[in-house]
Motif scaffolding. Structure first.
Motif, PDB file in Angstrom:
ATOM      1  N   LEU A   7       0.814  -1.209   0.000  1.00  0.00           N
ATOM      2  CA  LEU A   7       0.000   0.000   0.000  1.00  0.00           C
ATOM      3  C   LEU A   7       0.849   1.262   0.000  1.00  0.00           C
ATOM      4  O   LEU A   7       1.729   1.409   0.840  1.00  0.00           O
ATOM      5  CB  LEU A   7      -0.867   0.027   1.257  1.00  0.00           C
ATOM      6  CG  LEU A   7      -2.185  -0.729   1.261  1.00  0.00           C
ATOM      7  CD1 LEU A   7      -2.834  -0.580   2.616  1.00  0.00           C
ATOM      8  CD2 LEU A   7      -3.100  -0.205   0.179  1.00  0.00           C
ATOM      9  N   LYS A 241       5.596  -1.583  10.682  1.00  0.00           N
ATOM     10  CA  LYS A 241       4.528  -2.354  10.044  1.00  0.00           C
ATOM     11  C   LYS A 241       4.815  -2.600   8.571  1.00  0.00           C
ATOM     12  O   LYS A 241       4.513  -3.667   8.039  1.00  0.00           O
ATOM     13  CB  LYS A 241       3.195  -1.623  10.208  1.00  0.00           C
ATOM     14  CG  LYS A 241       2.771  -1.596  11.656  1.00  0.00           C
ATOM     15  CD  LYS A 241       1.509  -0.813  11.877  1.00  0.00           C
ATOM     16  CE  LYS A 241       1.082  -0.960  13.340  1.00  0.00           C
ATOM     17  NZ  LYS A 241      -0.069  -0.160  13.670  1.00  0.00           N
ATOM     18  N   GLN A 242       5.399  -1.603   7.908  1.00  0.00           N
ATOM     19  CA  GLN A 242       5.709  -1.755   6.486  1.00  0.00           C
ATOM     20  C   GLN A 242       6.808  -2.793   6.291  1.00  0.00           C
ATOM     21  O   GLN A 242       6.770  -3.595   5.367  1.00  0.00           O
ATOM     22  CB  GLN A 242       6.144  -0.411   5.898  1.00  0.00           C
ATOM     23  CG  GLN A 242       5.008   0.500   5.494  1.00  0.00           C
ATOM     24  CD  GLN A 242       4.141   0.904   6.658  1.00  0.00           C
ATOM     25  OE1 GLN A 242       4.627   1.199   7.742  1.00  0.00           O
ATOM     26  NE2 GLN A 242       2.834   0.906   6.464  1.00  0.00           N
ATOM     27  N   LYS A 245       5.426  -6.263   6.700  1.00  0.00           N
ATOM     28  CA  LYS A 245       4.642  -6.605   5.510  1.00  0.00           C
ATOM     29  C   LYS A 245       5.577  -6.971   4.352  1.00  0.00           C
ATOM     30  O   LYS A 245       5.370  -7.952   3.638  1.00  0.00           O
ATOM     31  CB  LYS A 245       3.756  -5.414   5.131  1.00  0.00           C
ATOM     32  CG  LYS A 245       3.034  -5.541   3.809  1.00  0.00           C
ATOM     33  CD  LYS A 245       1.867  -6.476   3.895  1.00  0.00           C
ATOM     34  CE  LYS A 245       1.195  -6.609   2.538  1.00  0.00           C
ATOM     35  NZ  LYS A 245       0.245  -7.692   2.488  1.00  0.00           N
ATOM     36  N   GLU A 251       0.290  -8.607   7.768  1.00  0.00           N
ATOM     37  CA  GLU A 251      -0.103  -7.265   8.167  1.00  0.00           C
ATOM     38  C   GLU A 251      -0.429  -7.228   9.645  1.00  0.00           C
ATOM     39  O   GLU A 251      -1.251  -8.006  10.129  1.00  0.00           O
ATOM     40  CB  GLU A 251      -1.324  -6.809   7.362  1.00  0.00           C
ATOM     41  CG  GLU A 251      -0.954  -6.361   5.972  1.00  0.00           C
ATOM     42  CD  GLU A 251      -2.109  -5.751   5.221  1.00  0.00           C
ATOM     43  OE1 GLU A 251      -3.132  -5.400   5.851  1.00  0.00           O
ATOM     44  OE2 GLU A 251      -1.996  -5.632   3.995  1.00  0.00           O
ATOM     45  N   VAL A 252       0.225  -6.309  10.328  1.00  0.00           N
ATOM     46  CA  VAL A 252      -0.096  -6.127  11.736  1.00  0.00           C
ATOM     47  C   VAL A 252      -1.505  -5.555  11.816  1.00  0.00           C
ATOM     48  O   VAL A 252      -1.801  -4.558  11.171  1.00  0.00           O
ATOM     49  CB  VAL A 252       0.909  -5.150  12.385  1.00  0.00           C
ATOM     50  CG1 VAL A 252       0.571  -4.915  13.839  1.00  0.00           C
ATOM     51  CG2 VAL A 252       2.321  -5.654  12.218  1.00  0.00           C
ATOM     52  N   MET A 380      -0.808   3.342   5.118  1.00  0.00           N
ATOM     53  CA  MET A 380      -1.744   2.700   6.027  1.00  0.00           C
ATOM     54  C   MET A 380      -3.143   2.629   5.413  1.00  0.00           C
ATOM     55  O   MET A 380      -4.088   2.212   6.076  1.00  0.00           O
ATOM     56  CB  MET A 380      -1.806   3.449   7.366  1.00  0.00           C
ATOM     57  CG  MET A 380      -0.502   3.451   8.139  1.00  0.00           C
ATOM     58  SD  MET A 380       0.183   1.798   8.406  1.00  0.00           S
ATOM     59  CE  MET A 380      -0.956   1.141   9.596  1.00  0.00           C
TER      60      MET A 380
END
Lengths: 443, 288, 333
Positions: A7, A241-242, A245, A251-252, A380
């Motif tokens: 994303l 988080k990225q 991923k 994904e968290v 996000m």
């Protein structure tokens, strides 16, 4: 096909002008100011008084709760006073002033530079040593590392990710560290794996650092369980988080911690600090800081004692350029602008970036043209234009429903907005307000 | 042609009448009983819906008053004692007497007193500036001047004074609703007792730094020297964290503290001029 | 330290893109089609374009300065784009005063009445066009013949006009085939019509430029053209004698112009790819329905305006996929 997160994301110019500058040891400062709040969590409590003589590595402020850390003296000398002064937060904070005299280290610190690989520790000892050494996340978030190593009840870490992404433009301290201390980082990673009791670890590095990828890959064969993952360049890949991923594909969940998907993330700098703490008994009192900027005469990477005034770093890099307009502690995307360079280096200082006047000022902002770019770059999956509007209008209920708390404040939206709107300014404000509301609701 | 007109009128009348009948029965069926006194109380309120009472608008306040057993703690700051007296009469209760109040910004750090040492370039609101750093001057306690208080004031009682860097509260218009108090991220605004002719003696400073630091940042900063505390005969002044505070409920407006303050951080307002007339402030532009 | 440093919240750098640059890129993308219109319709096309641009800029300036009392921002390029698009949407022989009325409707009603750039719900140029189409139907549908056709006629007919007439009179497609231009002419723009809608090829070329420079994404044009092709294709397969083949629908009339330049207008189109596809598909379907069953031969202007009105709804209810939204969180009571 290189891995990356899916994303959003942006590609700001990298400007890694200090990438080839070897890490230099900065000469000792004359005096230091060490704030007692250099980490996320409760400030440490000073345990020295005016006139006390301290040695390098001695505890001068003690951790006050679980989410807090010890602070060690980075220099030897005499405590001048315990007082308040401005730090990089832009506000005054309590801290300890020390006048430097000589360079006398505590005896238990092993000052030998040779690599030591002693893995004969159990998890508990490692975590204790890390906690005692006052180690925090050195990527900039400064979250106490020992807290991360103790997963909440019922959760189990499965994989350790070491963040060598350094996606912020300009900054090169992690890059240099990987080039100059590859084995130490590997050993530190191994120790962290042991502390977490995980079998796998991955070091994620963006492929704009091919030398680091090559070097670490060649060393990795000696350390089973550690994999090097080259990643496609995209900001903000260094976001926890990225990175998870990108490397694991997981994904968290919104509002959750990385441990919810079995991952723990640490910076390469942190891994190095862990190595030093466990193998050499050396607490965290120095770190690598990049001093850079287009106008800087000698963009450099320095190994700096904490508490050193930023001015000394700037002087060592060739002095403050004539047309300086802005001094930033950290990178250009998430760093903090300083009102004065007269602030100390702390555990979270990854770089000092100097921007010229022409780069410093924001352009005037105009109406939103609803182009939707902020939406498409948000890593996000949020709608920054909407979050800005609702925050500006104080509609905090709506902001909460639109998941303002998920924002990682990476700045991609403000960076990309063709109308130069201060999206993140307002979102951060909304996030703070919603955070307050949520906390008060819990009580 | 005329047939069409008649048909039209007839159909419309039928539709109208039947709608009226349906509405009447629906209204009967779903009627909610409301204490008629709520309306009466609401009528007597100022109707500003400012929320100064702590409730979501005048109707909510009226509702609470009617349901309450006594009026303790319920106060409409806008209407003051007069309005609360009316409310009490309607409800047959006794209203608490409260001294009328007025808001005051405890910072006199206009640009001529407080040199600017940095330039803020973010979204111009105080809340955002305060989240970034202490402010454009070396005083991290003082007014930022972007007017968050001005933005929330519904009574036009705040003058922004962007050229001076510190807003001004216009006493005549201020109703002490307290919105600006909550809006100020530096916590500068205080609701003080309203004295006759809006006279006031105030420490116009919130700087808790040590004297030397405070003085360096702003030449009208309170340095916490304690002279005023000693001078005050009414125990109205307290010094805490290098900062003096005058309790407006105890202050008798004798103005003795004003003359002893070495930094002129205690100011008197709306008194007849003493010997020297206060000079007009020099204008200096700050970018908003 | 006497130097005054600037302090601001992060981020401290900004991409070099600006609203103005985006608007200018749209203008660059339209230049080939604009030149072609001058080549085909001669001086008249240049006259219409210049009047439309000048009038749009003037109205923008006047309204901002004297009515809204804000700093005029005509240099942001948005009025320029509106002017060119308006010119693209009218016939080349339109009297000057009608163009000015159209510019006023576009800027005044379409844009400023909503609060200016960024606040308008509808595409301003289309508001102008539709206003003119309804107010001056004769002038707006008298198409000049192209200079290339060499026929001694003052007014020609658009392919869609011919098709519509046949459809209304129940004439079979095969009977009018000779009157219709071949697809190659449609592609190149050797047909009658509004200024900017004639050459599909040049419009696509500009579209590719906008795609490369990231002014637009592929979602809206593909959805519009795809859905229009699909729906007209279905009709054509059901009854090829009554309904003409999709190639004509795609290449003639304002389809390309609408799909690439007007439906993609940033202000009046939705934000997320998902809603952009829904929006685009809606335009395609409505266009074909209006062309086949409506009163007008051409329907894309109305289709875009109708879907513009749905954009706030799409933005409200169609959310981007959020990071970490794996399982639904329990709804808050």
């Amino acid at each position: 096909m290189l891995k990356t997160f899916k994303l959003g994301g942006v590609h700001p110019p990298e400007n890694k002008i200090s990438a080839n500058a070897k890490i230099e040891v900065l000469p000792l400062p004359k005096s230091v100011f060490i704030p007692v709040a250099q980490h996320i969590g409760a400030p440490a409590i000073p345990v020295v008084n005016k006139g006390d003589v301290v040695k390098v590595g001695q505890i001068i402020a003690k951790s006050s709760s679980f989410v807090s850390t010890n602070i060690h003296s980075p220099v030897s000398g005499k405590v001048k006073k315990v007082d308040v002064a401005t730090d990089s937060s832009g506000y005054t904070r309590q801290g300890i002033f020390i006048d430097v005299e000589g360079d006398e280290w505590l005896e238990e610190i092993d000052r030998d530079e040779t690599l030591k690989t002693d893995f004969d520790f159990d998890a508990k000892t490692i975590i204790q040593k890390i906690q005692d050494a006052g180690i925090v996340g050195l990527g900039g978030a400064t979250f106490p590392t020992h807290v991360k190593l103790v997963p909440p009840v019922g959760m189990k870490a499965e994989v350790l990710l070491i963040n060598g992404v350094e996606c912020e433009p300009y900054l090169t301290s992690d890059h240099r560290l990987m080039l100059e201390k590859p084995e130490e980082i590997m050993v530190g990673t191994k120790i962290l794996m042991k502390a977490l009791n995980v079998e796998k670890a991955f070091i994620g590095i963006e492929n704009n650092k091919p030398d680091a990828i090559q070097l670490l890959t060649s060393k990795a064969s000696k350390y089973p369980g550690i994999g090097i993952v080259p990643l496609k360049v995209k900001y903000p890949q260094g976001g926890e988080k990225q990175l998870i991923k990108a490397v694991t594909g997981k994904e968290v969940p919104s509002g959750g911690l990385p441990i919810a998907v079995g991952a723990v993330v640490s910076n390469v700098g942190t891994a190095f600090a862990v190595y030093e703490a466990v193998q050499k008994n050396k607490p965290l009192f120095e770190r690598v800081v990049t001093v850079t900027g287009k106008g800087v005469k000698k963009p450099s990477n320095f190994k700096v004692r904490l508490g050193t005034p930023t001015t000394e770093l700037i002087d060592a890099a060739g002095g403050l350029p004539e047309d300086t307009g802005k001094i930033i502690s950290g990178g250009p995307m998430m760093g903090k602008a300083l009102a004065t360079p007269d602030v100390p280096v702390t555990k979270g200082t990854s770089g000092i970036l100097i921007l010229a006047e022409s780069e410093a000022k924001r352009r005037e902002y105009i109406e939103c043209i609803r182009c939707g770019r902020c939406v498409s770059v948000c890593p996000m999956g949020l709608e920054p234009y909407l979050l800005m509007t609702v925050s500006e209008k104080h509609l905090f209920d709506r902001a909460e429903n639109e998941r303002v708390l998920d924002c990682i404040e990476c700045g991609s939206c403000s960076y990309t907005c063709p109308s130069n709107r201060p999206l993140l300014d307002y979102i951060r404000y909304g996030k703070a307000k919603v955070g307050q509301i949520v906390r008060s609701r819990k009580k | 042609m005329s047939i069409t007109i008649i048909y039209t009128i007839a159909t419309l009348s039928v539709i109208g009448t039947s709608a009226a009948v349906i509405l009447y029965f629906v209204a009967q069926k779903f009627k909610v009983y409301e204490d008629p006194r709520i309306d009466q109380v609401e009528q007597s309120l100022p109707g500003a819906n400012c929320g100064g009472c702590g409730f979501a608008g005048c109707r909510a306040f009226a509702d609470t008053c009617v349901k309450a057993e006594n009026l303790a703690g319920l106060n409409c700051p806008v209407g003051g004692n007069e309005t609360m007296g009316k409310v009490a009469d309607i409800l047959g209760l006794v209203a608490e007497k409260k001294d009328p109040r007025t808001a005051f910004i405890r910072c006199n750090g206009t640009c001529d007193h407080r040199p600017k040492t940095s330039q803020f370039d973010g979204a111009s609101t105080c809340a955002i500036a305060a989240s970034v750093y202490g402010g454009e001057t070396d005083c991290q306690w003082g007014c930022l001047g972007y007017g968050d208080c001005f933005d929330v004031c519904e009574f036009d009682a705040i003058e922004l004074r962007a050229h001076l860097g510190v807003p001004l509260i216009i006493d005549d218009k201020c109703v002490a609703c307290g919105k600006c108090v909550d809006a100020c991220p530096k916590n500068l605004i205080e609701l003080r007792k309203r004295n006759p002719k809006d006279r006031k003696v105030v420490v116009a400073c919130r700087n808790k730094d040590k004297g030397a630091v405070a003085r360096k940042a702003c030449d009208v900063a309170c340095i916490g020297c304690g002279k005023c505390e000693k001078e005050c005969k009414f125990d109205a002044i307290t010094i805490e964290n290098n900062l003096a505070f005058i309790d407006s409920d105890k202050c008798k407006l004798c103005r003795k503290c004003v003359s002893v303050c070495p930094t002129n951080s205690i100011i008197e307002l709306n008194f007849p001029p003493r010997k020297i007339v206060t000079e007009e402030k020099e204008e200096c532009t700050t970018e908003k | 330290m006497s130097k005054i440093l600037t302090v601001s919240p992060s981020p401290h750098i900004h991409s070099s893109d600006s609203t103005r640059k985006i608007m200018l890129r749209v203008v660059y993308a339209m230049i080939p089609a604009m030149l072609w219109s001058v080549f085909v319709f001669g001086f008249d096309a240049a006259r219409v374009t210049l009047i439309a641009i000048a009038a749009c800029l003037a109205f923008e300036f006047l309204i901002q300065k004297y009515l809204l009392k804000v700093k005029p921002a005509i240099t942001d390029g948005s009025a320029l784009v509106t002017g060119i698009l308006l010119a693209f949407n009218v016939p080349a022989n339109l009297p000057w005063w009608i163009i000015i009325i159209g510019a006023f409707a576009a800027i005044g009603f379409g844009k400023m009445s909503f609060g200016g750039l960024g606040s308008n719900i509808f595409n301003p140029a289309l508001v102008g066009r539709v206003f003119l189409l309804i107010s001056f139907p004769v002038q707006m549908t008298s198409w000049p013949v192209t200079q290339q056709s060499g026929v001694d006629a003052v007014t020609g007919a658009t392919p869609l006009g011919i098709i519509k007439e046949a459809l209304n009179n129940g004439v079979a497609v095969s009977e009018i085939a000779s009157k219709l231009p071949v697809p190659k002419d449609l592609l190149l723009g050797n047909i009658g019509g509004s200024l900017g809608e004639i050459s599909a090829l040049l419009l696509i070329l500009g579209g590719i430029y906008m795609l490369i420079t990231k002014v637009i994404t592929w979602h809206i044009p593909v959805a519009v053209i795809g859905s229009a092709a699909l729906l007209s294709g279905i009709f054509w397969m059901v009854n090829p004698e009554l309904y003409i083949n999709p190639v004509y629908h795609i290449l003639s009339g304002g389809m390309m112009l609408g799909a690439i330049y007007m439906a993609t207008d940033m202000v009046s189109s939705p934000m997320t790819p998902k809603s952009q596809i829904i929006y685009g598909a809606g335009i395609g379907v409505l266009t074909i329905l209006i062309r086949l069953f409506g009163a007008y031969p051409e329907g894309i202007s109305f289709a875009i305006l109708i879907m513009n009105a749905l954009v706030p709804l799409l933005n409200r209810y169609i959310k981007p996929r959020r990071f970490g939204e794996v399982k639904k969180q329990p709804a808050k009571a």
